[in-house]
Design a protein around this motif. Structure first.
Motif, PDB file in Angstrom:
ATOM      1  N   GLN A 171       0.255  10.263  -1.789  1.00 40.31           N
ATOM      2  CA  GLN A 171      -0.339   8.929  -1.679  1.00 40.31           C
ATOM      3  C   GLN A 171       0.116   8.249  -0.388  1.00 40.31           C
ATOM      4  OE1 GLN A 171       0.534   6.243  -4.927  1.00 40.31           O
ATOM      5  NE2 GLN A 171      -0.398   4.491  -3.882  1.00 40.31           N
ATOM      6  N   TYR A 172       1.408   8.367  -0.076  1.00 33.46           N
ATOM      7  CA  TYR A 172       1.963   7.775   1.142  1.00 33.46           C
ATOM      8  C   TYR A 172       1.258   8.356   2.384  1.00 33.46           C
ATOM      9  CZ  TYR A 172       5.604   6.009   4.320  1.00 33.46           C
ATOM     10  OH  TYR A 172       6.291   5.354   5.317  1.00 33.46           O
ATOM     11  N   LEU A 173       1.161   9.678   2.457  1.00 32.32           N
ATOM     12  CA  LEU A 173       0.568  10.318   3.635  1.00 32.32           C
ATOM     13  C   LEU A 173      -0.931  10.071   3.712  1.00 32.32           C
ATOM     14  CD1 LEU A 173       2.475  13.723   3.872  1.00 32.32           C
ATOM     15  CD2 LEU A 173       3.035  11.505   4.867  1.00 32.32           C
TER      16      LEU A 173
ATOM     17  N   SER B 116       0.806  -1.226   0.000  1.00 32.11           N
ATOM     18  CA  SER B 116       0.000   0.000   0.000  1.00 32.11           C
ATOM     19  C   SER B 116       0.831   1.263   0.000  1.00 32.11           C
ATOM     20  CB  SER B 116      -0.923   0.004   1.228  1.00 32.11           C
ATOM     21  OG  SER B 116      -1.742  -1.142   1.262  1.00 32.11           O
ATOM     22  N   LEU B 117       2.006   1.212   0.618  1.00 34.83           N
ATOM     23  CA  LEU B 117       2.827   2.414   0.735  1.00 34.83           C
ATOM     24  C   LEU B 117       3.794   2.507  -0.444  1.00 34.83           C
ATOM     25  CD1 LEU B 117       3.658   2.358   4.557  1.00 34.83           C
ATOM     26  CD2 LEU B 117       2.098   3.893   3.373  1.00 34.83           C
ATOM     27  N   PRO B 118       3.713   3.572  -1.213  1.00 37.88           N
ATOM     28  CA  PRO B 118       4.637   3.703  -2.355  1.00 37.88           C
ATOM     29  C   PRO B 118       6.067   3.929  -1.881  1.00 37.88           C
ATOM     30  CG  PRO B 118       3.415   5.742  -2.027  1.00 37.88           C
ATOM     31  CD  PRO B 118       2.808   4.729  -1.085  1.00 37.88           C
ATOM     32  N   VAL B 119       7.019   3.446  -2.663  1.00 41.88           N
ATOM     33  CA  VAL B 119       8.432   3.699  -2.387  1.00 41.88           C
ATOM     34  C   VAL B 119       8.757   5.100  -2.907  1.00 41.88           C
ATOM     35  CG1 VAL B 119      10.801   2.980  -2.815  1.00 41.88           C
ATOM     36  CG2 VAL B 119       8.990   1.254  -2.534  1.00 41.88           C
ATOM     37  N   ILE B 120       9.214   5.973  -2.018  1.00 47.25           N
ATOM     38  CA  ILE B 120       9.414   7.374  -2.383  1.00 47.25           C
ATOM     39  C   ILE B 120      10.785   7.601  -3.004  1.00 47.25           C
ATOM     40  CG2 ILE B 120       9.439   9.752  -1.530  1.00 47.25           C
ATOM     41  CD1 ILE B 120       6.693   8.352  -1.461  1.00 47.25           C
ATOM     42  N   GLY B 121      11.818   7.095  -2.356  1.00 50.21           N
ATOM     43  CA  GLY B 121      13.177   7.365  -2.818  1.00 50.21           C
ATOM     44  C   GLY B 121      13.676   8.704  -2.296  1.00 50.21           C
ATOM     45  N   PRO B 122      14.942   9.012  -2.517  1.00 54.93           N
ATOM     46  CA  PRO B 122      15.522  10.265  -1.999  1.00 54.93           C
ATOM     47  C   PRO B 122      14.771  11.490  -2.512  1.00 54.93           C
ATOM     48  CG  PRO B 122      17.225   8.795  -2.846  1.00 54.93           C
ATOM     49  CD  PRO B 122      15.922   8.212  -3.269  1.00 54.93           C
TER      50      PRO B 122
ATOM     51  N   LEU C 190       5.765  14.883  -5.603  1.00 52.95           N
ATOM     52  CA  LEU C 190       4.709  15.179  -4.630  1.00 52.95           C
ATOM     53  C   LEU C 190       3.504  14.225  -4.706  1.00 52.95           C
ATOM     54  CD1 LEU C 190       4.670  19.083  -4.440  1.00 52.95           C
ATOM     55  CD2 LEU C 190       5.390  17.441  -2.696  1.00 52.95           C
ATOM     56  N   PRO C 191       3.038  13.784  -5.868  1.00 53.42           N
ATOM     57  CA  PRO C 191       1.910  12.837  -5.885  1.00 53.42           C
ATOM     58  C   PRO C 191       2.202  11.549  -5.118  1.00 53.42           C
ATOM     59  CG  PRO C 191       2.184  13.815  -8.051  1.00 53.42           C
ATOM     60  CD  PRO C 191       3.369  14.258  -7.236  1.00 53.42           C
ATOM     61  N   ALA C 192       3.425  11.033  -5.220  1.00 52.34           N
ATOM     62  CA  ALA C 192       3.780   9.814  -4.489  1.00 52.34           C
ATOM     63  C   ALA C 192       3.798  10.065  -2.983  1.00 52.34           C
ATOM     64  CB  ALA C 192       5.140   9.292  -4.950  1.00 52.34           C
TER      65      ALA C 192
END
Length: 533
Positions: A243-245, A218-224, A238-240
């Motif tokens: 989605q995470y938050l 469910s939680l997207p991988v954001i990366g640096p 920002l969209p990723a």
């Protein structure tokens, strides 16, 4: 029916060794002979000889053997898990609870293939298979043995806390009474039956959520996050993050825009609060670090803290103080409600604050600081050699010598390292709460700077609260005593329990899940024990 006296060979099962205190004093229970087949809750009884044969054959450790003997004596050897109709309700309830614990704790050491196979077969609804008397008897004793091992792990903790310099007395459970209660209520309302604190339940609930997130990715991988982002900015990443938050509940309404708007700023601040970061609504390096910790690492962090929460004794009634080292936060509770909070500075790595409990008894206004010998030896003597006027410039004086080392204290005053007031809960570690002239340190997110004692950001407010039931100590009088330049000791009318704790994950009174850094490395050491055995 009564079971005839037979010497049989019970199948030997390989069980885990339950942690036991070999120095503990064994408690002996007399057999309750008032229980007979006429008034028993089941018509099944087991012979004491067979119990002893089971204990010998399985090499049951002394602690569990004593618990089994006392349990069956107290019920005159009635069965606990079976009736003449088959498996009792409490057996089903316990086994489901037991399997749930193994699942969420990821602790397979409680799993036994043979016993699980027996229970799976016995719990099949409307099964036409009728187990033999031998199988029933065998399963009865194995379940009781297993219950006591489970109770120790699930409610008392798997690891000895003193291995990790945790000196808060470990919670004690009466496993026999616990099992009696389970049987008496036939396994009903089992969530309230389990002797775990509310902290544990809330963290466990969040752990189950993390398992779902891991399963469903469910939680997207954001990366640096390369650039600092703030309200008004736009960025492809920002969209990723939104989605995470949104998944974590920090962002109420998700949108897939690349714009950093007002609502998203609130979500960032909420996330920052939960992770102990400066709540400025700006996405920077620390935010990037926290959001990129993997779900598996967060799961392990929750499991480590659940183990610590099993160690905790019941919360005391009335007023008590909790200082959580990784949170850099002190809280006062009254009748289980938070009534005071303050930022704190704790011991730096290498001179870390000890985890223990005691009772706060004294408040000292305009205190002297009696320097520990280690500080005199390692810091003050070299400073005196560099500058012969060091003591005078720092308002210090030598009051004697101990084995050639000067005994030094700092006089009361605004420059005193303890500030204008200290709070004493006598202990073997020479740790206490105190004011500080170094107020700027409270502006830092991470505040591990002291030699072990705990600096309080709001000491005057804390003194006012603790002396509220001593009317002679008005706010005006307290302020005057703090600035008098003359040491004054005040004894509290009622001492206040103090708990110095170490939790890097917890749920607060607003039902927010918090995470903090493992500043002393305690999580890592405990994880090594929990996850590699």
């Amino acid at each position: 029916m009564k079971i005839a006296l037979l010497i049989i060979c019970i199948s030997i099962l390989s069980f885990i060794s339950a942690c036991s205190d070999n120095n503990a004093r064994e408690v002996f229970v007399n057999r309750d002979t008032t229980i007979t087949s006429a008034n028993a809750i089941t018509d099944l009884f087991i012979d004491s000889t067979l119990l002893e044969l089971y204990i010998d054959s399985n090499k049951t450790d002394e602690a569990n053997a004593s618990l089994m003997r006392n349990f069956y004596k107290s019920r005159n050897y009635q069965y606990a898990w079976f009736t003449s109709k088959g498996l009792a309700q409490q057996a089903n309830a316990f086994w489901n609870l037991h399997n749930h614990f193994i699942s969420y704790s990821q602790d397979s050491s409680l799993h036994n293939d043979h016993l699980h196979q027996l229970m799976d077969e016995l719990m099949i609804p409307d099964s036409i298979r009728i187990p033999s008397t031998k199988i029933i008897r065998q399963t009865e004793l194995q379940l009781t043995d297993h219950f006591f091992k489970y109770a120790h792990y699930a409610f008392n903790g798997k690891i000895d806390p003193e291995e990790f310099k945790w000196y808060i007395p470990r919670k004690k459970i009466d496993a026999v009474s616990l099992l009696d209660s389970l049987i008496e209520h036939k396994g009903k309302d089992i969530d309230n039956w389990a002797p775990v604190n509310s902290l544990y339940k809330h963290v466990k609930d969040n752990l189950l959520v993390y398992y779902e997130w891991q399963k469903n990715k469910s939680l997207p991988v954001i990366g640096p996050i390369e650039n600092t982002l703030r309200k008004g900015d736009s960025a492809d990443i920002l969209p990723a993050i939104k989605q995470y938050l949104s998944v974590t509940g920090d962002l109420a309404h998700n949108d897939d825009s690349q714009t950093f708007n007002d609502e998203f700023e609130k979500a960032v601040k909420r996330f920052q609060k939960r992770f102990g970061l400066k709540q400025d609504g700006v996405i920077g390096k620390d935010f990037s670090t926290e959001i990129n910790v993997s779900v598996q690492k967060r799961i392990e962090q929750l499991l480590v803290n659940l183990e610590r929460m099993r160690w905790l004794p019941p919360r005391p009634g009335g007023t008590f103080i909790v200082a959580n080292i990784p949170a850099f936060r002190l809280l006062i509770f009254e009748n289980k409600k938070k009534v005071f909070e303050s930022d704190i500075v704790v011991g730096k790595e290498g001179t870390g604050t000890v985890i223990f409990t005691d009772s706060l008894k004294y408040i000292v206004f305009s205190p002297y600081w009696n320097l520990p010998a280690s500080i005199v030896r390692n810091e003050i003597e070299p400073a005196i050699h560099r500058n012969p006027n060091y003591l005078q410039r720092n308002n210090m004086e030598i009051t004697g010598y101990n084995n050639g080392l000067p005994v030094i204290r700092q006089k009361p005053g605004s420059g005193n390292a303890l500030g204008l007031v200290k709070f004493i809960f006598p202990n073997n570690y020479n740790i206490y709460f105190h004011d500080t002239p170094s107020k700027y340190l409270f502006e830092r997110d991470k505040r591990a700077f002291s030699h072990g004692c705990i600096r309080v950001r709001k000491p005057e407010e804390m003194a006012n609260y603790l002396l509220k039931n001593q009317p002679e100590w008005t706010q005006t009088k307290i302020n005057a005593a703090m600035h008098a330049g003359e040491e004054k000791w005040v004894t509290l009318k009622t001492s206040v329990p103090v708990f110095i704790t170490y939790f890097t994950a917890w749920v607060d009174e607003d039902n927010l899940l918090h995470f903090r850094d493992d500043i002393y490395g305690h999580d890592k050491k405990l994880a090594d024990r929990l996850f590699t055995q």
